[in-house]
Design a protein around this motif. Sequence first.
Motif, short mmCIF file in Angstrom:
data_model
loop_
_atom_site.label_atom_id
_atom_site.label_comp_id
_atom_site.label_asym_id
_atom_site.label_seq_id
_atom_site.Cartn_x
_atom_site.Cartn_y
_atom_site.Cartn_z
N HIS A 72 14.17 23.69 -14.26
CA HIS A 72 13.43 22.24 -14.45
C HIS A 72 13.57 21.80 -15.85
O HIS A 72 13.92 20.55 -16.03
N GLN A 73 13.39 22.86 -16.79
CA GLN A 73 13.36 22.41 -18.18
C GLN A 73 14.72 21.82 -18.50
O GLN A 73 14.50 21.01 -19.20
N ALA A 74 15.82 22.75 -18.12
CA ALA A 74 17.27 22.40 -18.32
C ALA A 74 17.46 20.86 -17.96
O ALA A 74 17.96 20.05 -18.56
N ARG A 75 16.86 20.41 -16.68
CA ARG A 75 17.05 19.27 -16.15
C ARG A 75 16.60 18.41 -16.95
O ARG A 75 17.07 17.10 -17.19
N GLU B 107 8.48 41.90 2.66
CA GLU B 107 8.06 42.24 1.53
C GLU B 107 9.43 42.21 0.51
O GLU B 107 9.06 41.87 -0.77
N GLU B 108 10.62 42.15 1.07
CA GLU B 108 11.72 42.06 0.02
C GLU B 108 11.68 40.57 -0.46
O GLU B 108 11.85 40.19 -1.71
N ALA B 109 11.53 39.68 0.51
CA ALA B 109 11.42 38.25 -0.14
C ALA B 109 10.21 37.98 -1.10
O ALA B 109 10.59 37.40 -1.98
N ARG B 110 9.16 38.68 -0.77
CA ARG B 110 8.09 38.58 -1.84
C ARG B 110 8.51 38.93 -2.86
O ARG B 110 7.99 38.46 -4.20
N LYS B 111 9.12 40.16 -3.24
CA LYS B 111 9.58 40.66 -4.41
C LYS B 111 10.41 39.79 -5.12
O LYS B 111 10.47 39.49 -6.42
N GLU B 112 11.44 38.99 -4.40
CA GLU B 112 12.41 38.33 -5.23
C GLU B 112 11.56 36.82 -5.72
O GLU B 112 12.14 36.25 -6.58
N LEU B 113 10.47 36.57 -5.05
CA LEU B 113 9.93 35.07 -5.64
C LEU B 113 9.50 34.99 -7.02
O LEU B 113 9.65 34.14 -7.58
N ASP B 114 9.13 35.97 -7.48
CA ASP B 114 8.54 36.04 -8.99
C ASP B 114 9.78 35.89 -9.88
O ASP B 114 9.56 34.75 -10.64
N PRO B 115 10.80 36.52 -9.78
CA PRO B 115 11.97 36.09 -10.83
C PRO B 115 12.46 34.83 -10.53
O PRO B 115 12.92 34.09 -11.38
N LEU B 116 12.40 34.43 -9.18
CA LEU B 116 13.03 33.35 -8.71
C LEU B 116 12.13 31.96 -9.46
O LEU B 116 12.99 31.14 -10.08
N ASN B 117 10.94 32.14 -9.35
CA ASN B 117 10.06 31.11 -9.81
C ASN B 117 10.54 31.03 -11.65
O ASN B 117 10.45 29.73 -12.01
N LYS B 118 10.56 32.20 -12.04
CA LYS B 118 10.99 31.77 -13.66
C LYS B 118 12.19 31.19 -13.88
O LYS B 118 12.49 30.29 -14.79
N GLN B 119 13.15 31.61 -12.83
CA GLN B 119 14.65 30.77 -12.90
C GLN B 119 14.42 29.35 -12.78
O GLN B 119 15.01 28.65 -13.27
N LEU B 120 13.64 28.84 -11.58
CA LEU B 120 13.20 27.66 -11.22
C LEU B 120 12.69 26.99 -12.41
O LEU B 120 12.99 25.60 -12.86
N GLU B 121 11.65 27.61 -13.04
CA GLU B 121 11.05 26.82 -14.18
C GLU B 121 11.83 26.37 -15.15
O GLU B 121 12.01 25.50 -15.88
N ALA B 122 12.86 27.70 -15.42
CA ALA B 122 14.07 27.29 -16.55
C ALA B 122 15.09 26.02 -16.17
O ALA B 122 15.30 25.24 -17.01
N ALA C 220 21.54 19.65 -9.32
CA ALA C 220 22.00 20.66 -8.33
C ALA C 220 21.55 21.88 -8.49
O ALA C 220 21.12 22.57 -7.33
N GLU C 221 21.53 22.53 -9.79
CA GLU C 221 21.00 23.82 -9.90
C GLU C 221 19.53 23.97 -9.41
O GLU C 221 19.07 24.87 -8.85
N SER C 222 18.72 23.10 -9.73
CA SER C 222 17.24 22.90 -9.51
C SER C 222 17.23 22.82 -7.96
O SER C 222 16.21 23.46 -7.45
N LEU C 223 18.07 22.11 -7.35
CA LEU C 223 17.69 22.04 -5.95
C LEU C 223 18.12 23.10 -5.25
O LEU C 223 17.52 23.48 -4.25
N ARG C 224 19.33 23.70 -5.66
CA ARG C 224 19.54 24.92 -5.18
C ARG C 224 18.37 26.20 -5.34
O ARG C 224 18.13 26.84 -4.31
#
Length: 889
Positions: A567-570, A550-565, A529-533
């Motif tokens: 996926h690893q947790a899943r 531009e604001e969305a672009r700035k949020e993508l880098d940290p979000l990608n790190k969260q998503l990678e984590a 559920a968290e990965s999907l979110r």
Amino acid sequence: MNLAQSLGILLVAVSGAAEGPDYVREVKPILARRCVACHGALQQKSGLRLDTAAGLRVGGDSGPAIEPGRPEESYLLEVVGGEGPIRMPPEGEPLSAGEVETLRAWIAAGAEAPEDEAPQEDPRTHWAFRPPVKAALPAVADLAWVRNPVDHWIAAARDAQGLSPAPEADRATLLRRVSMDLTGLAPTPEAVRAFESDPSPDAYEQAVEQLLASPAYGERWGRHWLDIWRYSDWDGFGQEVRESQPHIWRWRDWLIESLNADKPYDRMLAEMLAGDELAPDDPSTLRATGYLVRNWYKFNRNVWLDLTIEHTGKAFLGLTFNCARCHDHKYDPISQVDYYRLRAIFEPHDVRTDPPPGQPFQPKDGLVRVYDAKADAPTYLFHRGDEKEPDKEHPLKPAVPAFLGSLPEPEPIALPPRAYVLGLVPEVRSDLRSQAQEAVRAAHDRLQRILLRYVEARPGSADAVRLQEDRDRALADWTAAIAEREALEARIAADDARYGSVPDSKRAEIESYRASELERRAKFLRAEAESLRLALKRSRLEAEASAGSEEARKELDPLNKQLEAAHQAREAARVALSKTSAEYTPIAPVYPATSTGRRTALARWVTDRNNPLTARVAVNHVWARHFGKPLVETVFNLGMSGSRPTHPELLDWLAVEFVEHGWSLKHLHRLIVTSATYRMASDHADTAAERLDPTNATYWRMNPRRLEAELVRDNLLWASGELDQTLGGPDLDPALGLTNRRRSLYFRHAKEKRVTFLRLFDSANVTSCYRRDVSIMPQQALALINSTLALGESRRLAGRLTEKVGDDDREFISRAFDQVLGRAPTGAEDAACQSFLREQAQRLADPSSLSGFTEGAQPAVPPSPDPRQRARENLILVLFNHHDFVTIR
């Protein structure tokens, strides 16, 4: 050289000898302070004793310490003056130049000393280290004066000085004294009048019983014992807890309840030291271990344990164990090894917070208590007290100093499951179930709302696509929440099988496998559920970034790190789900199933009726708070360097009496306050007694005392009828000290959190307060004349009295004196008050004649617009500032 010259030199020498420093007043104190600890009765290092002048002459392994008349040949001066390879004392500051010169001059003058000088007593025969004895009551000159055994000892000592006792205090004064002493509140005018008119011979004794039965007794004496036992609410920076713990107020409430119930003192000490071992599944008793929780210190475990050892010794035994932390005790037979053996008793214990009884657990409330967390934790001696130099070659076992007996053999205590498995507590389960059910309900409601919107959306529209994504995410959340609820029930079942009242190993194994599987499944679904979110959030941010955000672009880098984590947790959860295991997470903490029993053993030793110190210390504290001074001046030090008792037989008699009557504090109070000694007047003039005994050491009169800080504040509210007498509860914000109506001991009290009004009147120092300081400073008068509390209560009281007496100023004055001072006004006082009311009303009627000033905070009660009533308000304020209001006579 002729005969006359020779005789002249001899006369000068004799004169010089006569003019040398006085041994008793000047020399012996230096030796006692700097040398005798290592060269006296306790120790004789290098075979040398320096507690007598004879010992100095005899010397030790290096020969005589002094050569009378020849300071240059005296070994003592060589070592204390730093003139040789050996320096004495070896630790601490060297002797000052003045001290060395005093010794030099005394030796040069012949080293004269009294011939009958007695050596330092053997520590084993020290009065406080011998069991107290209940000696036969002594004969007294005036047996008719005696009311109970206390008076025999006081009268006998006074008779020896040829002094006579003061007469008994008048009834109003006496009732106010004992009411303040036992409840901290003045008697009402109605109570005073009833007592004054009661003809029964035991009217006073009946009044004492009523006061001891009052709930206010526990509050009054609770504050006294909280002083001694260093009560402190949590302290820290912001919300960071650095000392003590939140919710420690439950210990305070335990103490008040225990005192009101007259719980035996020995049981109280035992519960504070080891309540978790004595009654492990009784939340009411567990509160008592707040005594140990209070010493918790975030930054250094050693500081925490040092404080525990020091103040357990001082508060319960009147011994300064802390003086043996870095080296052997200088005066008492307590070695450094003894200190660390005492530490071993406390080494395993730690602090935890349980759910409060009958309530779900929440951060804003809890039952803070101690438990033995690490039974195998070793204890090492720190070389010279330095925690960086532990002697790990010689771990130490629990023990007490041998001169006071031995510690009972600690017996490990098997705890009932509910005491160490919090998941068995019904309120914990109920709370977790409620949370799980609420999570399912919330997820389901969200899914329903999204589905309704999805059905209404136009198929294929952007809105429909977005709602479909939201639906998938909400469905995943709901599925995970259901799985978590199922896992919770499985874990509860497994906890029951493993730790329940009838453990079943086979069932426990089955339930553990099931709980483990369902828990791992729930974790996997939650990870999905968290990965999907996060994936949905990324796709939307990517779309916004493509659209130029531009604001969305700035949020993508940290979000990608969260998503990678995520996926690893899943993936980790998926791998775990594929395995078979009986390991699961209990629904709440599981603590050790056994306690060491060390603190129970310590409690048994401390409260053993053969322990010579415990009862004496308690009696000394109680006496001090009734008479304004203790029987032993050094209340936390009954050891060799402490003061001797002023009335040793009385102290011992009371100590034995205390124990023989079941360690009942109420019995002790009753005995003291019904004595003729206690009932004497404090304002009796006796020229001979004042000359022979100006400090009242023989108790020829009562000692007047200033009210403690809490009593000043409480009686302002009590006199005006505003005091809230609700018992117990969480600590109150100290910023509300001038507006909240509760008794003062309920306000938060810590290093940086104290009611300012109370601090001005010397409220307890939380670091150490075996006796209160009593200061006199201008701010105290300003607090009583200008504070919103004093102003507001004077106006309230004036209004209530006026409702009763109308325009009758004399009756108003009479009732004001009764209410505030507990007595009638004298003729002169009545006349002065009448004059004040007239003149003050006239001044207030003409505002133009008054001087203006900048006002501060205003009380809730405004001044009366009527000049005459406002004058009455001012008179009440004057009486609140009267010496008699803040004094126990």
